[in-house]
Design a protein around this motif. Structure first.
Motif, PDB file in Angstrom:
ATOM      1  N   MET A 689      56.816  47.641  47.704  1.00  0.00           N
ATOM      2  CA  MET A 689      57.294  46.193  46.588  1.00  0.00           C
ATOM      3  C   MET A 689      57.434  45.155  47.544  1.00  0.00           C
ATOM      4  SD  MET A 689      60.279  45.152  43.913  1.00  0.00           S
ATOM      5  CE  MET A 689      61.821  45.996  45.379  1.00  0.00           C
ATOM      6  N   ARG A 690      57.013  44.183  47.475  1.00  0.00           N
ATOM      7  CA  ARG A 690      57.569  42.807  48.470  1.00  0.00           C
ATOM      8  C   ARG A 690      57.113  41.787  47.433  1.00  0.00           C
ATOM      9  NH1 ARG A 690      53.414  41.367  53.158  1.00  0.00           N
ATOM     10  NH2 ARG A 690      54.091  39.602  54.005  1.00  0.00           N
ATOM     11  N   ALA A 691      57.810  40.460  47.870  1.00  0.00           N
ATOM     12  CA  ALA A 691      57.666  39.416  46.982  1.00  0.00           C
ATOM     13  C   ALA A 691      56.751  38.483  48.254  1.00  0.00           C
ATOM     14  CB  ALA A 691      58.570  38.385  47.410  1.00  0.00           C
ATOM     15  N   MET A 692      55.659  37.728  47.919  1.00  0.00           N
ATOM     16  CA  MET A 692      55.218  37.341  49.016  1.00  0.00           C
ATOM     17  C   MET A 692      54.032  35.974  48.049  1.00  0.00           C
ATOM     18  SD  MET A 692      52.749  40.026  49.496  1.00  0.00           S
ATOM     19  CE  MET A 692      51.522  41.125  47.746  1.00  0.00           C
ATOM     20  N   GLU A 693      53.204  35.166  48.456  1.00  0.00           N
ATOM     21  CA  GLU A 693      52.507  34.157  49.008  1.00  0.00           C
ATOM     22  C   GLU A 693      51.240  35.403  48.177  1.00  0.00           C
ATOM     23  OE1 GLU A 693      50.777  32.072  51.450  1.00  0.00           O
ATOM     24  OE2 GLU A 693      52.722  30.691  51.096  1.00  0.00           O
ATOM     25  N   ALA A 694      50.591  34.915  46.227  1.00  0.00           N
ATOM     26  CA  ALA A 694      49.527  35.003  46.157  1.00  0.00           C
ATOM     27  C   ALA A 694      48.078  35.008  46.799  1.00  0.00           C
ATOM     28  CB  ALA A 694      49.119  34.646  44.486  1.00  0.00           C
ATOM     29  N   PRO A 695      47.527  35.963  47.098  1.00  0.00           N
ATOM     30  CA  PRO A 695      45.563  35.821  47.853  1.00  0.00           C
ATOM     31  C   PRO A 695      45.630  34.317  47.487  1.00  0.00           C
ATOM     32  CG  PRO A 695      46.073  37.896  46.437  1.00  0.00           C
ATOM     33  CD  PRO A 695      47.188  37.333  46.169  1.00  0.00           C
ATOM     34  N   VAL A 696      44.886  33.945  46.072  1.00  0.00           N
ATOM     35  CA  VAL A 696      44.775  32.406  45.782  1.00  0.00           C
ATOM     36  C   VAL A 696      46.148  31.766  45.746  1.00  0.00           C
ATOM     37  CG1 VAL A 696      43.800  31.340  44.506  1.00  0.00           C
ATOM     38  CG2 VAL A 696      42.554  32.984  45.507  1.00  0.00           C
ATOM     39  N   LYS A 697      46.806  30.820  47.268  1.00  0.00           N
ATOM     40  CA  LYS A 697      48.263  30.383  46.792  1.00  0.00           C
ATOM     41  C   LYS A 697      48.565  29.034  45.633  1.00  0.00           C
ATOM     42  CE  LYS A 697      47.530  29.057  51.667  1.00  0.00           C
ATOM     43  NZ  LYS A 697      48.368  28.688  53.045  1.00  0.00           N
ATOM     44  N   ARG A 698      46.867  28.662  45.831  1.00  0.00           N
ATOM     45  CA  ARG A 698      47.068  27.432  44.960  1.00  0.00           C
ATOM     46  C   ARG A 698      46.079  27.389  43.901  1.00  0.00           C
ATOM     47  NH1 ARG A 698      50.287  23.890  45.325  1.00  0.00           N
ATOM     48  NH2 ARG A 698      50.045  21.937  44.169  1.00  0.00           N
ATOM     49  N   GLY A 701      45.913  23.244  41.005  1.00  0.00           N
ATOM     50  CA  GLY A 701      47.632  21.929  41.208  1.00  0.00           C
ATOM     51  C   GLY A 701      48.706  22.791  41.203  1.00  0.00           C
ATOM     52  N   ARG A 702      48.820  24.471  41.209  1.00  0.00           N
ATOM     53  CA  ARG A 702      49.726  25.052  40.559  1.00  0.00           C
ATOM     54  C   ARG A 702      49.815  26.065  42.284  1.00  0.00           C
ATOM     55  NH1 ARG A 702      52.175  24.085  35.813  1.00  0.00           N
ATOM     56  NH2 ARG A 702      52.849  26.531  35.968  1.00  0.00           N
ATOM     57  N   ALA A 703      51.184  26.002  42.555  1.00  0.00           N
ATOM     58  CA  ALA A 703      51.411  27.146  43.377  1.00  0.00           C
ATOM     59  C   ALA A 703      52.183  28.511  43.178  1.00  0.00           C
ATOM     60  CB  ALA A 703      53.053  26.986  44.534  1.00  0.00           C
ATOM     61  N   ARG A 704      51.641  29.753  43.671  1.00  0.00           N
ATOM     62  CA  ARG A 704      51.345  30.882  42.921  1.00  0.00           C
ATOM     63  C   ARG A 704      52.346  31.786  44.335  1.00  0.00           C
ATOM     64  NH1 ARG A 704      46.536  33.293  42.373  1.00  0.00           N
ATOM     65  NH2 ARG A 704      46.702  33.782  40.543  1.00  0.00           N
ATOM     66  N   PHE A 705      52.809  32.598  43.380  1.00  0.00           N
ATOM     67  CA  PHE A 705      53.756  33.281  44.671  1.00  0.00           C
ATOM     68  C   PHE A 705      53.925  34.451  43.360  1.00  0.00           C
ATOM     69  CE2 PHE A 705      54.838  29.909  47.193  1.00  0.00           C
ATOM     70  CZ  PHE A 705      54.727  30.584  48.731  1.00  0.00           C
ATOM     71  N   GLN A 706      53.893  36.123  44.273  1.00  0.00           N
ATOM     72  CA  GLN A 706      53.626  37.214  43.277  1.00  0.00           C
ATOM     73  C   GLN A 706      54.920  37.716  43.624  1.00  0.00           C
ATOM     74  OE1 GLN A 706      50.653  38.295  43.748  1.00  0.00           O
ATOM     75  NE2 GLN A 706      50.424  39.624  45.319  1.00  0.00           N
ATOM     76  N   VAL A 707      55.274  39.017  43.045  1.00  0.00           N
ATOM     77  CA  VAL A 707      56.200  40.416  43.053  1.00  0.00           C
ATOM     78  C   VAL A 707      55.546  41.239  43.543  1.00  0.00           C
ATOM     79  CG1 VAL A 707      57.802  41.801  42.775  1.00  0.00           C
ATOM     80  CG2 VAL A 707      58.478  39.206  43.482  1.00  0.00           C
ATOM     81  N   PHE A 708      54.931  41.849  43.890  1.00  0.00           N
ATOM     82  CA  PHE A 708      53.245  42.641  44.004  1.00  0.00           C
ATOM     83  C   PHE A 708      54.355  44.316  44.129  1.00  0.00           C
ATOM     84  CE2 PHE A 708      51.292  46.414  46.169  1.00  0.00           C
ATOM     85  CZ  PHE A 708      50.081  46.102  45.862  1.00  0.00           C
ATOM     86  N   CYS A 709      54.058  45.036  43.596  1.00  0.00           N
ATOM     87  CA  CYS A 709      54.368  46.772  43.151  1.00  0.00           C
ATOM     88  C   CYS A 709      53.558  47.269  42.833  1.00  0.00           C
ATOM     89  CB  CYS A 709      55.552  46.608  42.264  1.00  0.00           C
ATOM     90  SG  CYS A 709      56.667  47.940  42.579  1.00  0.00           S
ATOM     91  N   LYS A 710      53.829  48.774  44.208  1.00  0.00           N
ATOM     92  CA  LYS A 710      52.589  49.793  43.922  1.00  0.00           C
ATOM     93  C   LYS A 710      53.603  50.780  43.264  1.00  0.00           C
ATOM     94  CE  LYS A 710      49.387  51.177  46.392  1.00  0.00           C
ATOM     95  NZ  LYS A 710      48.302  51.559  47.912  1.00  0.00           N
ATOM     96  N   LEU A 711      53.050  51.356  42.145  1.00  0.00           N
ATOM     97  CA  LEU A 711      53.703  52.817  41.556  1.00  0.00           C
ATOM     98  C   LEU A 711      53.242  53.331  41.142  1.00  0.00           C
ATOM     99  CD1 LEU A 711      55.775  50.942  38.595  1.00  0.00           C
ATOM    100  CD2 LEU A 711      56.623  51.190  41.052  1.00  0.00           C
TER     101      LEU A 711
END
Length: 747
Positions: A689-698, A701-711
């Motif tokens: 689990m990690r908070a990070m930029e999305a692979p396509v970060k923009r 015109g909108r910034a993109r972040f994600q909390v990625f989680c492998k369960l």
């Protein structure tokens, strides 16, 4: 006095519950009807979901009346209302957002209505017709109108064209009467084959039908049909649909690409006539409404369409078929984010129908559900197989060309020597060929050879694609267009070069080497117009072009008897995507497009061009050996803990404010970590689990972040997902938050 519980047509969390309205005396309101109601100072549309005899605790003086119904029938079937609430819970969308999926969008706000046309008919009977005709002896145009009407009612516009004054005279004298009649805006349907054609079933087709028809008759069952390309899966669909209709039930056939809809529709229209309807997003608003209305009224009981057709208003649903079930297009990447295959299964379970998933290259997750010891939250599937092509036709020969050797020989063309030779021989025989490359445009990116600068979209974190038509750079995410630079914006160098190849470049190379050879290009740039898919495919079927060039929309389902050669121009384009499914997708595309060759009497040949000829996905695709690929890929996923052994999930945040998006991602990660600290058994479910930029970060015109989680797939994962859904469902000012579970892509 009766009361209606209404969901208003406003997509806001604050009004997402039901409101109680009084049904005025003499007004008929039924569950599922769309209604107009007062809401504050406004009048808004809504959905009457339930009726009751009391106001349910709401003071009578506060209960306002329903103003009117919007149709004289319930637009929403009870089963679809139940499905909407299931979808609301599963995707954490608002009830009104789920209900909208069940109806043509243009019904809202009265943007589309039934189309009517004025018809004329004679008022007199046959007995007085001769006398009437004789009385008009000095008015030949009026006589012409009367003779036309003697055969039956005619469109008024047709008769006015004969003589506007004469027609008006006959109407004013009461000899001709006018009436309005409902007319249908029928979608384009390709010319259908002979309706009398009824092929004899192969042994494999018969065996599959013997397994699936008894459960269909009982109203149960979940099956996976694995059949090689050209094995006759469509005929199995037709026979199963026919049995459903004989039982008084309806059927839905889902196809992954709009390009396949006209062909599939023509086959079903040939066998079922007007009982077959088509639904997809490329229909006009009027066509979609009319087809939806025919289905809702029971005038059409067979529905063919793309993803959204899973919500078709079929009563007594008995069968849903998902053709090419492996396709990612069944996953909606817009809110509400749903998987049409899961929705199809839910509908079948709710309404007592049989689910049939089918493919020549089943997705790894779906095929795993058919294994005896593999558990899935969606439950098991019964595997049925069709391992041979119809009439004993052989699968095409597949040759792999190592493009590294071509480069070493000085060949920098998009065509290897082997593909060019095979093309020349194919065209000389008067046969047809298909060239597949999964990229549109001319060059895939533009770069400076001095400093390495790549031209990217200012609104999206992706490179722009060069399109020679119009000499523009275009972003395939937001549609932005710019003129290509003549000098590097970073260093000023004139060494600007175009790299990679797309469909336009392949088309140009074909015309350079084979002048005068007709070609048709199919990609998003050429199929944007109305009925464009059907027109292009029909032109190729009629032989107006010898070569069809296209992206993945030509890779599956299409049946052209004269195609004997298929060239996969750049197999590595899909193989090297930054996605754990890239090997699977490359295998699927190569096998599927290979299956377009040699579907009639002549043997097919497939040439696969690659810089990685020893890759296991390429080798298995060349042998068309699904099980060998499945075993290798399944073991790789087990070792790497990828689905189906895990679930990849993320909370995706998009905002114009980059700092807000980042802070939300970090706060959500901390909240989940606190949950794990309180409940250690949930912590053990999270592989990563990690908070990070999305692979396509923009994007747009909108910034993109994600909390990625492998369960882990097994265990208390639903509790973790519930917590993530609760986080994603909270309204946040200035940002949009989505939960994605195993999305179509993680980009």
């Amino acid at each position: 006095m009766r009361y209606a519980e209404v969901v208003v047509e406003i997509a806001a969390e604050s009004v997402s519950h039901v409101f109680t309205y009084r049904v005025p005396e003499g007004m008929e309101v039924k569950p599922g009807m769309r209604v107009l109601v007062p809401f504050g100072p406004r009048k808004v549309e809504g959905y009457a979901l339930r009726l009751r005899e009391d106001p349910g605790g709401v003071p009578e003086k506060k209960v306002r009346p329903v103003l009117r119904t919007l149709e004289d029938y319930p637009a929403l079937l009870p089963a679809l209302v139940d499905l909407a609430y299931w979808l609301t819970e599963k995707t954490r969308c608002l009830p009104v957002e789920a209900l909208r999926l069940m109806l043509p969008a243009q019904m809202r706000g009265g943007r589309v209505k039934e189309k009517t046309a004025q018809y004329a008919e004679l008022c007199c009977g046959e007995a007085g017709f001769d006398a009437l005709l004789a009385a008009e002896a000095r008015a030949p145009r009026r006589q012409q109108i009367l003779l036309a009407l003697r055969e039956g009612p005619r469109p008024a516009a047709q008769l006015r064209a004969l003589s506007a004054d004469g027609f008006k005279n006959l109407v004013s004298r009461g000899i001709v009467v006018l009436r309005d009649e409902r007319t249908l805006r029928e979608p384009f349907v390709a010319q259908t084959p002979d309706a009398a054609c009824e092929p004899e079933l192969t042994a494999d087709q018969q065996a599959v039908l013997e397994q699936i028809l008894p459960p269909l008759e009982r109203g149960e069952g979940r099956f996976l049909l694995y059949g090689v390309t050209g094995s006759g899966k469509t005929e199995v669909y037709i026979r199963a649909v026919r049995r459903a209709l004989q039982l008084g039930k309806a059927a839905i056939v889902l196809v992954p690409e709009i390009a396949l809809t006209p062909q599939m529709t023509s086959w079903f229209r040939a066998r079922f006539g007007q009982d077959a309807a088509v639904l997809h997003s490329r229909l006009s608003a009027g066509e979609r409404f009319d087809e939806w209305t025919r289905i809702r009224r029971g005038e059409a009981r067979v529905v063919i369409g793309a993803r959204s057709a899973v919500f078709a208003p079929c009563e007594r649903l008995g069968l849903i078929i998902v053709d090419e079930e492996h396709e990612q297009s069944y996953l909606s990447d817009k809110h509400p984010r749903y998987d049409a295959r899961e929705v199809a299964q839910r509908r079948c379970e709710q309404e007592g129908g049989l689910l049939l998933l089918a493919s020549a290259t089943p997705s790894l997750k779906t095929f795993a559900r058919a294994l005896p010891n593999m558990k899935s939250a969606l439950g098991p599937l019964t595997l049925v197989e069709m391992p041979r092509r119809v009439q004993g036709r052989p699968l095409p020969d597949v040759e792999i060309v190592d493009m590294r050797r071509e480069l070493a020989r000085g060949n920098t063309s998009v065509f290897s020597g082997r593909l060019e030779t095979a093309l020349r021989a194919c065209l000389a025989r008067g046969e047809q060929a298909m060239l597949f490359i999964n990229r549109r445009g001319y060059s895939t990116f533009v770069s400076c050879r001095s400093c390495g600068y790549v031209v990217k979209c200012p609104d999206c974190d992706v490179s722009m694609t060069y399109h020679r038509d119009g000499d523009v750079l275009r972003c395939h995410y937001c549609g932005r267009e710019e003129k290509p630079p003549r000098a590097c914006p970073a260093c000023g160098s004139r060494y600007i070069r175009y790299f990679g190849a797309g469909t336009q470049k392949v088309e140009e190379a074909l015309h350079e080497r084979f002048p005068g050879v007709g070609s048709i290009r199919m990609d998003l740039d050429t199929t944007g117009g109305k009925d464009a898919h059907a027109r292009l495919l029909d032109a190729f079927r009629r032989g107006e072009a010898q070569v069809l060039i296209g992206t993945q929309m030509i890779a599956k389902g299409l049946d052209f008897p004269r195609v004997t050669l298929v060239g996969v121009v750049a197999a590595d384009a899909t193989l090297n995507l930054p996605d754990y499914r890239s090997q699977e997708r490359a295998f699927e595309l190569i096998v599927q497009v290979a299956g377009r060759a040699g579907r009639a009497q002549r043997k097919g040949l497939v040439i696969v061009q690659t810089y990685d000829p020893r890759n296991y996905a390429i080798e298995a695709a060349a042998r068309q050996d699904f099980r060998a690929f499945f075993e290798t890929e399944f073991n790789r996923r087990r070792r790497g803990l990828f689905p189906p052994f895990t679930l990849l999930t993320r909370i995706l945040i998009e905002s114009a404010d980059e700092k807000l998006a980042q802070s939300l991602a970090e706060a959500y990660e901390q909240e989940l970590q606190a949950l794990f600290a309180r409940e250690p058994q949930l912590r053990r479910q999270a592989v990563q689990m990690r908070a990070m930029e999305a692979p396509v970060k923009r994007l747009r015109g909108r910034a993109r972040f994600q909390v990625f989680c492998k369960l882990y797939a097994r265990g208390p994962t639903p509790q973790v997902l519930a917590a993530m859904r609760e986080i994603a469902a909270r309204p946040v000012e200035g940002a949009q938050v989505f939960l994605e579970v195993d999305p179509a892509n993680m980009i």
